[in-house]
Design a protein around this motif. Structure first.
Motif, PDB file in Angstrom:
ATOM      1  N   ALA A  28       0.868  -1.075   0.006  1.00  0.00           N
ATOM      2  CA  ALA A  28       0.073  -0.033   0.039  1.00  0.00           C
ATOM      3  C   ALA A  28       0.392   0.886   0.032  1.00  0.00           C
ATOM      4  O   ALA A  28       1.923   1.173   0.256  1.00  0.00           O
ATOM      5  CB  ALA A  28      -0.669   0.113   1.500  1.00  0.00           C
ATOM      6  N   GLY A  29       0.576   2.502  -0.419  1.00  0.00           N
ATOM      7  CA  GLY A  29       1.042   3.743  -0.037  1.00  0.00           C
ATOM      8  C   GLY A  29       0.091   4.750  -0.609  1.00  0.00           C
ATOM      9  O   GLY A  29      -1.189   4.990  -0.708  1.00  0.00           O
ATOM     10  N   TYR A  30       0.549   6.062  -0.821  1.00  0.00           N
ATOM     11  CA  TYR A  30       0.098   7.520  -0.743  1.00  0.00           C
ATOM     12  C   TYR A  30       0.727   8.300  -1.384  1.00  0.00           C
ATOM     13  O   TYR A  30       2.422   8.158  -1.379  1.00  0.00           O
ATOM     14  CB  TYR A  30      -0.780   7.411   0.349  1.00  0.00           C
ATOM     15  CG  TYR A  30       0.078   8.080   2.070  1.00  0.00           C
ATOM     16  CD1 TYR A  30       1.074   9.665   1.647  1.00  0.00           C
ATOM     17  CD2 TYR A  30      -0.088   7.295   2.841  1.00  0.00           C
ATOM     18  CE1 TYR A  30       1.098   9.582   2.579  1.00  0.00           C
ATOM     19  CE2 TYR A  30       0.412   7.850   4.026  1.00  0.00           C
ATOM     20  CZ  TYR A  30       1.211   9.277   3.307  1.00  0.00           C
ATOM     21  OH  TYR A  30       2.435   8.954   4.717  1.00  0.00           O
ATOM     22  N   TYR A  31       0.695   9.430  -1.408  1.00  0.00           N
ATOM     23  CA  TYR A  31       0.720  10.721  -2.303  1.00  0.00           C
ATOM     24  C   TYR A  31       0.256  11.665  -2.041  1.00  0.00           C
ATOM     25  O   TYR A  31      -0.884  11.939  -2.470  1.00  0.00           O
ATOM     26  CB  TYR A  31       1.483  10.005  -3.733  1.00  0.00           C
ATOM     27  CG  TYR A  31       2.385  11.698  -4.545  1.00  0.00           C
ATOM     28  CD1 TYR A  31       3.935  11.668  -4.340  1.00  0.00           C
ATOM     29  CD2 TYR A  31       1.214  12.470  -5.482  1.00  0.00           C
ATOM     30  CE1 TYR A  31       3.839  12.364  -4.910  1.00  0.00           C
ATOM     31  CE2 TYR A  31       1.718  13.555  -5.578  1.00  0.00           C
ATOM     32  CZ  TYR A  31       3.540  13.872  -5.425  1.00  0.00           C
ATOM     33  OH  TYR A  31       4.434  14.829  -6.184  1.00  0.00           O
ATOM     34  N   LEU A  32       1.008  12.297  -1.805  1.00  0.00           N
ATOM     35  CA  LEU A  32       0.112  13.487  -1.304  1.00  0.00           C
ATOM     36  C   LEU A  32       0.468  15.168  -1.548  1.00  0.00           C
ATOM     37  O   LEU A  32       1.992  14.959  -2.928  1.00  0.00           O
ATOM     38  CB  LEU A  32       0.851  13.871   0.694  1.00  0.00           C
ATOM     39  CG  LEU A  32       0.589  13.059   1.818  1.00  0.00           C
ATOM     40  CD1 LEU A  32       1.279  13.449   2.338  1.00  0.00           C
ATOM     41  CD2 LEU A  32      -1.340  13.117   1.804  1.00  0.00           C
TER      42      LEU A  32
ATOM     43  N   LEU B 244       5.551  10.919   0.489  1.00  0.00           N
ATOM     44  CA  LEU B 244       5.151   9.517  -0.388  1.00  0.00           C
ATOM     45  C   LEU B 244       5.603   8.975   0.704  1.00  0.00           C
ATOM     46  O   LEU B 244       6.192   8.690   1.724  1.00  0.00           O
ATOM     47  CB  LEU B 244       6.107   9.384  -1.209  1.00  0.00           C
ATOM     48  CG  LEU B 244       6.082   8.286  -2.574  1.00  0.00           C
ATOM     49  CD1 LEU B 244       5.331   7.808  -3.204  1.00  0.00           C
ATOM     50  CD2 LEU B 244       7.017   8.633  -3.653  1.00  0.00           C
ATOM     51  N   ALA B 245       4.602   7.371   0.596  1.00  0.00           N
ATOM     52  CA  ALA B 245       5.112   6.206   1.615  1.00  0.00           C
ATOM     53  C   ALA B 245       4.575   5.129   1.159  1.00  0.00           C
ATOM     54  O   ALA B 245       3.785   4.989   0.040  1.00  0.00           O
ATOM     55  CB  ALA B 245       3.493   6.738   2.671  1.00  0.00           C
ATOM     56  N   LEU B 246       5.031   3.909   1.303  1.00  0.00           N
ATOM     57  CA  LEU B 246       5.574   2.495   0.216  1.00  0.00           C
ATOM     58  C   LEU B 246       4.577   2.003   2.042  1.00  0.00           C
ATOM     59  O   LEU B 246       5.810   1.945   2.345  1.00  0.00           O
ATOM     60  CB  LEU B 246       6.663   2.272  -0.208  1.00  0.00           C
ATOM     61  CG  LEU B 246       6.372   3.294  -1.499  1.00  0.00           C
ATOM     62  CD1 LEU B 246       8.133   3.040  -2.291  1.00  0.00           C
ATOM     63  CD2 LEU B 246       5.335   3.523  -2.087  1.00  0.00           C
ATOM     64  N   VAL B 247       3.770   1.195   2.391  1.00  0.00           N
ATOM     65  CA  VAL B 247       3.766   0.343   2.881  1.00  0.00           C
ATOM     66  C   VAL B 247       3.848  -1.260   2.741  1.00  0.00           C
ATOM     67  O   VAL B 247       3.082  -1.179   1.477  1.00  0.00           O
ATOM     68  CB  VAL B 247       2.579   0.578   3.965  1.00  0.00           C
ATOM     69  CG1 VAL B 247       1.951  -0.427   4.768  1.00  0.00           C
ATOM     70  CG2 VAL B 247       2.355   1.819   4.643  1.00  0.00           C
ATOM     71  N   HIS B 248       4.489  -2.517   3.296  1.00  0.00           N
ATOM     72  CA  HIS B 248       4.692  -3.182   2.964  1.00  0.00           C
ATOM     73  C   HIS B 248       4.401  -4.116   4.396  1.00  0.00           C
ATOM     74  O   HIS B 248       5.001  -4.066   4.918  1.00  0.00           O
ATOM     75  CB  HIS B 248       5.923  -4.091   2.405  1.00  0.00           C
ATOM     76  CG  HIS B 248       6.100  -4.916   1.637  1.00  0.00           C
ATOM     77  ND1 HIS B 248       6.390  -6.471   2.807  1.00  0.00           N
ATOM     78  CD2 HIS B 248       5.697  -5.811   0.600  1.00  0.00           C
ATOM     79  CE1 HIS B 248       6.628  -7.507   1.607  1.00  0.00           C
ATOM     80  NE2 HIS B 248       6.586  -7.234   0.711  1.00  0.00           N
ATOM     81  N   THR B 249       3.449  -6.117   4.585  1.00  0.00           N
ATOM     82  CA  THR B 249       3.488  -6.435   4.926  1.00  0.00           C
ATOM     83  C   THR B 249       3.842  -8.223   4.689  1.00  0.00           C
ATOM     84  O   THR B 249       3.404  -7.478   2.722  1.00  0.00           O
ATOM     85  CB  THR B 249       1.343  -6.281   5.150  1.00  0.00           C
ATOM     86  OG1 THR B 249       0.496  -6.923   4.337  1.00  0.00           O
ATOM     87  CG2 THR B 249       1.192  -5.622   6.071  1.00  0.00           C
ATOM     88  N   ARG B 250       4.677  -8.427   4.688  1.00  0.00           N
ATOM     89  CA  ARG B 250       5.661 -10.072   4.090  1.00  0.00           C
ATOM     90  C   ARG B 250       4.536 -11.179   4.745  1.00  0.00           C
ATOM     91  O   ARG B 250       4.339 -11.653   6.021  1.00  0.00           O
ATOM     92  CB  ARG B 250       6.757  -9.954   5.158  1.00  0.00           C
ATOM     93  CG  ARG B 250       7.752 -10.953   3.775  1.00  0.00           C
ATOM     94  CD  ARG B 250       9.144 -10.361   4.302  1.00  0.00           C
ATOM     95  NE  ARG B 250      10.166 -11.486   3.582  1.00  0.00           N
ATOM     96  CZ  ARG B 250      10.624 -11.815   4.721  1.00  0.00           C
ATOM     97  NH1 ARG B 250      11.515 -11.526   5.691  1.00  0.00           N
ATOM     98  NH2 ARG B 250      11.532 -12.939   4.209  1.00  0.00           N
ATOM     99  N   PHE B 251       4.875 -12.033   4.112  1.00  0.00           N
ATOM    100  CA  PHE B 251       3.839 -13.186   4.015  1.00  0.00           C
ATOM    101  C   PHE B 251       5.556 -14.466   3.379  1.00  0.00           C
ATOM    102  O   PHE B 251       5.979 -14.400   2.281  1.00  0.00           O
ATOM    103  CB  PHE B 251       2.725 -13.785   2.907  1.00  0.00           C
ATOM    104  CG  PHE B 251       2.665 -15.222   3.011  1.00  0.00           C
ATOM    105  CD1 PHE B 251       2.116 -15.379   4.449  1.00  0.00           C
ATOM    106  CD2 PHE B 251       1.514 -16.293   2.284  1.00  0.00           C
ATOM    107  CE1 PHE B 251       1.623 -16.962   4.914  1.00  0.00           C
ATOM    108  CE2 PHE B 251       1.473 -17.774   2.768  1.00  0.00           C
ATOM    109  CZ  PHE B 251       1.457 -17.549   4.172  1.00  0.00           C
ATOM    110  N   ALA B 252       6.203 -14.453   4.491  1.00  0.00           N
ATOM    111  CA  ALA B 252       7.368 -15.533   4.505  1.00  0.00           C
ATOM    112  C   ALA B 252       7.381 -16.895   4.047  1.00  0.00           C
ATOM    113  O   ALA B 252       6.647 -17.259   4.942  1.00  0.00           O
ATOM    114  CB  ALA B 252       8.304 -14.738   5.229  1.00  0.00           C
ATOM    115  N   ILE B 253       7.609 -17.526   2.857  1.00  0.00           N
ATOM    116  CA  ILE B 253       7.650 -18.813   2.010  1.00  0.00           C
ATOM    117  C   ILE B 253       8.923 -19.506   1.795  1.00  0.00           C
ATOM    118  O   ILE B 253       9.002 -20.184   2.283  1.00  0.00           O
ATOM    119  CB  ILE B 253       6.964 -18.436   1.325  1.00  0.00           C
ATOM    120  CG1 ILE B 253       5.154 -18.145   1.113  1.00  0.00           C
ATOM    121  CG2 ILE B 253       5.854 -20.159   0.375  1.00  0.00           C
ATOM    122  CD1 ILE B 253       4.236 -18.399   0.121  1.00  0.00           C
TER     123      ILE B 253
END
Length: 122
Positions: free
Chosen positions: A5-9, A77-86
């Protein structure tokens, strides 16, 4: 499957806690193993990585919390990451990725199936 996810202001902003939380909440189930946040100022051409309450414990000393207002940078600007480690369960898979010079930030969702062949080739 990870979450991105992310956003730009339109202008720089300093206190994103509610915006970041609003981005994280719906994607947390997609990446229960790790989380990371990167705030970027396109005007000042700098970026900074932050942790959440679900960042891998071995990395919590490396990054400040995005809820700690004293460590936040003005950003648009923001970048967000959630990780599903396989496959890669190491902390080397923590995202967002930032180049050593800070010039590029990357988040990635997916799996490179031919990574062993690519590793040999490269």
């Amino acid at each position: 499957m990870c979450g991105i996810a992310g956003y730009y202001l339109k202008r720089n902003h300093l206190h994103p806690t509610n915006k970041i939380t609003a981005l994280l909440d719906p994607i947390r189930s997609r990446g229960p193993d790790d989380e990371g946040v990167c705030l970027i100022s396109t005007e000042k051409k700098n970026s900074k990585l932050y942790r959440t309450d679900r960042t891998v414990s071995s990395l919590t000393d490396r990054y400040p919390s995005f809820t700690d207002r004293s460590s936040l940078i003005e950003h648009d600007l923001a970048l967000v990451h959630t990780r599903f480690a396989i496959i890669d369960l190491s902390v080397a898979g923590h995202q967002p990725f930032v180049t050593q010079d800070g010039g590029m930030v990357l988040i990635f969702n997916g799996e490179i199936y031919n990574y062993l062949e690519l590793k040999e080739e490269l």
